[in-house]
Design a protein around this motif. Structure first.
Motif, PDB file in Angstrom:
ATOM      1  N   ASP A 106       0.838  -1.211   0.000  1.00 13.26           N
ATOM      2  CA  ASP A 106       0.000   0.000   0.000  1.00 13.26           C
ATOM      3  C   ASP A 106       0.868   1.255   0.000  1.00 13.26           C
ATOM      4  O   ASP A 106       0.552   2.241  -0.697  1.00 13.26           O
ATOM      5  CB  ASP A 106      -0.917  -0.007   1.232  1.00 13.26           C
ATOM      6  CG  ASP A 106      -1.962  -1.107   1.160  1.00 13.26           C
ATOM      7  OD1 ASP A 106      -2.209  -1.617   0.043  1.00 13.26           O
ATOM      8  OD2 ASP A 106      -2.522  -1.471   2.220  1.00 13.26           O
ATOM      9  N   THR A 107       1.972   1.207   0.763  1.00 11.47           N
ATOM     10  CA  THR A 107       2.860   2.373   0.828  1.00 11.47           C
ATOM     11  C   THR A 107       3.501   2.637  -0.527  1.00 11.47           C
ATOM     12  O   THR A 107       3.585   3.792  -0.971  1.00 11.47           O
ATOM     13  CB  THR A 107       3.947   2.148   1.890  1.00 11.47           C
ATOM     14  OG1 THR A 107       3.331   1.937   3.158  1.00 11.47           O
ATOM     15  CG2 THR A 107       4.881   3.350   1.978  1.00 11.47           C
ATOM     16  N   GLU A 154       2.389   1.783  -3.539  1.00 13.42           N
ATOM     17  CA  GLU A 154       1.393   2.291  -4.482  1.00 13.42           C
ATOM     18  C   GLU A 154       1.083   3.763  -4.219  1.00 13.42           C
ATOM     19  O   GLU A 154       0.961   4.575  -5.154  1.00 13.42           O
ATOM     20  CB  GLU A 154       0.116   1.448  -4.385  1.00 13.42           C
ATOM     21  CG  GLU A 154       0.276   0.033  -4.917  1.00 13.42           C
ATOM     22  CD  GLU A 154      -1.001  -0.781  -4.769  1.00 13.42           C
ATOM     23  OE1 GLU A 154      -2.015  -0.196  -4.311  1.00 13.42           O
ATOM     24  OE2 GLU A 154      -0.979  -1.981  -5.122  1.00 13.42           O
ATOM     25  N   MET A 155       0.983   4.121  -2.927  1.00 13.95           N
ATOM     26  CA  MET A 155       0.675   5.506  -2.591  1.00 13.95           C
ATOM     27  C   MET A 155       1.807   6.447  -3.002  1.00 13.95           C
ATOM     28  O   MET A 155       1.586   7.485  -3.639  1.00 13.95           O
ATOM     29  CB  MET A 155       0.416   5.631  -1.085  1.00 13.95           C
ATOM     30  CG  MET A 155       0.064   7.056  -0.626  1.00 13.95           C
ATOM     31  SD  MET A 155      -0.019   7.177   1.169  1.00 13.95           S
ATOM     32  CE  MET A 155       1.696   6.910   1.620  1.00 13.95           C
ATOM     33  N   LYS A 177       2.117   6.904  -6.761  1.00 14.75           N
ATOM     34  CA  LYS A 177       1.139   7.854  -7.290  1.00 14.75           C
ATOM     35  C   LYS A 177       1.547   9.288  -6.958  1.00 14.75           C
ATOM     36  O   LYS A 177       1.404  10.196  -7.794  1.00 14.75           O
ATOM     37  CB  LYS A 177      -0.237   7.549  -6.693  1.00 14.75           C
ATOM     38  CG  LYS A 177      -0.871   6.261  -7.215  1.00 14.75           C
ATOM     39  CD  LYS A 177      -2.229   6.020  -6.574  1.00 14.75           C
ATOM     40  CE  LYS A 177      -2.851   4.725  -7.078  1.00 14.75           C
ATOM     41  NZ  LYS A 177      -4.172   4.471  -6.432  1.00 14.75           N
ATOM     42  N   GLN A 178       2.047   9.483  -5.723  1.00 13.42           N
ATOM     43  CA  GLN A 178       2.480  10.829  -5.335  1.00 13.42           C
ATOM     44  C   GLN A 178       3.642  11.295  -6.205  1.00 13.42           C
ATOM     45  O   GLN A 178       3.714  12.470  -6.600  1.00 13.42           O
ATOM     46  CB  GLN A 178       2.895  10.840  -3.855  1.00 13.42           C
ATOM     47  CG  GLN A 178       1.738  10.676  -2.894  1.00 13.42           C
ATOM     48  CD  GLN A 178       2.203  10.613  -1.451  1.00 13.42           C
ATOM     49  OE1 GLN A 178       3.404  10.453  -1.176  1.00 13.42           O
ATOM     50  NE2 GLN A 178       1.253  10.735  -0.519  1.00 13.42           N
TER      51      GLN A 178
END
Length: 457
Positions: free
Chosen positions: A401-402, A404-405, A408-409
């Motif tokens: 999850d980290t 992917e986040m 995106k950032q």
């Protein structure tokens, strides 16, 4: 054998499906089972134990052969310096007696002169100077005073002890092969993780390239990606080295061809064991117990030296012509041998064997304590590995999850390329840790089965 843990904290591992545990029953990977069988057939240590067990069986046959009659054929020729005869007075007496018997047979008075013309026989020699003998002797032990019986029992227990030691050596060898196969599985697991990381890096490299073309990123970002790719190439090289070394170890342990070993693809999975299984006596303990019994019977064998022994003796001469006047042609006899006092040698030997049995008793108690401790330790280690796997699974979820986040950032210019690479590294490490946790489960489960004496292969 150790590998660099600074990169992803990796060692090596065992195969998928090593255990399907229902009450500690095992369903082993057929490939691994075949490797173990080949290793057991190749092992010089195991073969030596088999030879030593055969020696103990020969000792039993030797002890039993005491009661089998021994037949000996003899032949000899002897020449004396002269015939052995009676002395002159005895010869004169024998001649005079011969004359009296002849006169008595002829009806002549005792004091009548001896008739002329009647031949007299020469006095035979006690032993002719030329002696040719051929004979057969029979020696048959009827009762050994329990010495042979106790020797047979001691050899049987010695054979059992050696057989159990051989089984213990097989367990050790099987553990080595399982561990090496286990490590090879972890190395291949590292390859899968590296492949996934390479895919992510390629995606980032493509994105950075487009960003630079559009003026949205600097060449520094591309160089960081290139550095990460070089580091990944180093990890791939380490993987190849580790795989080559493990294949060489398996080749040495099993004798399987390196070509066949290179096509193996063992995997790791989580598994559970039923911890309610009963403990079975280990082969090491059985070997010590049998050795203890062997020394006890050895002590009894030494003590039985004072019990009378009975044997039959027979002798037969094939050539009668060369016997002396006092030699029998044949005889049979039964004799008894009773060792009343031998300078305390038998008693001291029996005492020494008794002390040796006490040493084995102490070793048995010490080994049982160590095994009990190893069972407790293995159970705790196994439970810890299960909990660790659950923790690592959560770490992977968080790392995914980290990543992917942050990815995106980064694409929205809200994070740096360093943040993306750090997140990717954390994801790599988490995936490796999961494989390592499966490896640890396999190791702890194997050790627990071995400690409880129920490791099957």
């Amino acid at each position: 054998m150790q590998f660099n843990k600074g990169i992803f904290n990796i060692v090596m591992g065992i195969s998928i499906g090593l255990f399907s545990a229902i009450g500690f029953s095992q369903q082993m990977d057929p490939v691994l089972q075949d490797l173990i069988n080949k290793g057991l057939n190749k092992s010089q240590t195991v073969n030596i134990k088999s030879i030593e067990a055969e020696q103990a069986r020969v000792d039993q046959r030797l002890a039993k052969s005491v009661f089998i009659p021994k037949i000996t054929l003899n032949g000899s020729y002897t020449r004396l310096n002269d015939d052995i005869t009676f002395d002159e007075d005895t010869q004169n007496l024998l001649v005079a007696t011969q004359k009296l018997l002849i006169k008595e047979g002829a009806g002549l008075p005792f004091n009548a002169p001896f008739p002329e013309g009647i031949p007299l026989k020469d006095t035979p020699n006690l032993q002719d100077k030329n002696i040719l003998k051929t004979s057969v002797d029979v020696d048959w032990v009827l009762f050994s005073g329990l010495e042979a019986t106790n020797a047979i029992k001691a050899s049987k227990h010695k054979e059992s002890s050696i057989n159990y030691l051989g089984m213990a050596e097989k367990d050790k060898l099987a553990l080595k092969i399982i561990e090496t196969y286990d490590k090879l599985a972890l190395v291949y697991a590292s390859e899968k993780v590296l492949t996934t990381s390479e895919k992510h890096l390629d995606e980032q490299a493509h994105f950075v390239k487009k960003a630079i073309e559009n003026g949205l990123a600097t060449p520094i970002g591309r160089k960081k990606i290139e550095l990460a790719q070089q580091q990944l190439a180093g990890k791939k090289l380490e993987f190849q080295h580790n795989k080559t070394l493990l294949i060489e170890v398996l080749y040495q342990l099993t004798g399987e061809s390196k070509e066949n070993l290179r096509i193996l693809r063992p995997q790791l999975e989580s598994f559970t064991l039923n911890a309610t299984s009963n403990i079975v006596k280990r082969n090491e303990i059985k070997a010590l117990e049998e050795a203890e019994q062997a020394t006890i019977y050895k002590s009894r064998m030494e003590q039985s030296n004072f019990i009378p022994k009975i044997a039959l003796k027979g002798h037969y001469e094939f050539i009668e012509d060369y016997l002396s006047l006092l030699d029998p042609k044949w005889y049979v006899g039964v004799g008894i041998q009773w060792n009343v006092f031998d300078g305390n040698q038998s008693r001291l030997k029996a005492r020494k064997s008794k002390l040796e049995s006490q040493i084995y008793r102490e070793r048995i108690e010490e080994a049982e304590e160590m095994i009990d401790l190893s069972i407790v330790k293995a159970e705790q280690t196994y439970q810890s590995t299960l909990q660790n796997s659950r923790i690592v699974e959560k770490e992977i979820e968080l790392a995914e999850d980290t990543y992917e986040m942050i990815n995106k950032q980064y694409k929205n210019d809200l994070a740096s390329i360093n943040d993306v690479l750090d997140a990717l590294t954390d994801l790599e490490k988490a995936n490796f840790k999961l494989q390592e946790s499966y490896f640890d489960q396999q190791r702890a489960g194997t050790e627990l089965l071995h400690a409880k004496g129920i490791l099957q292969y």
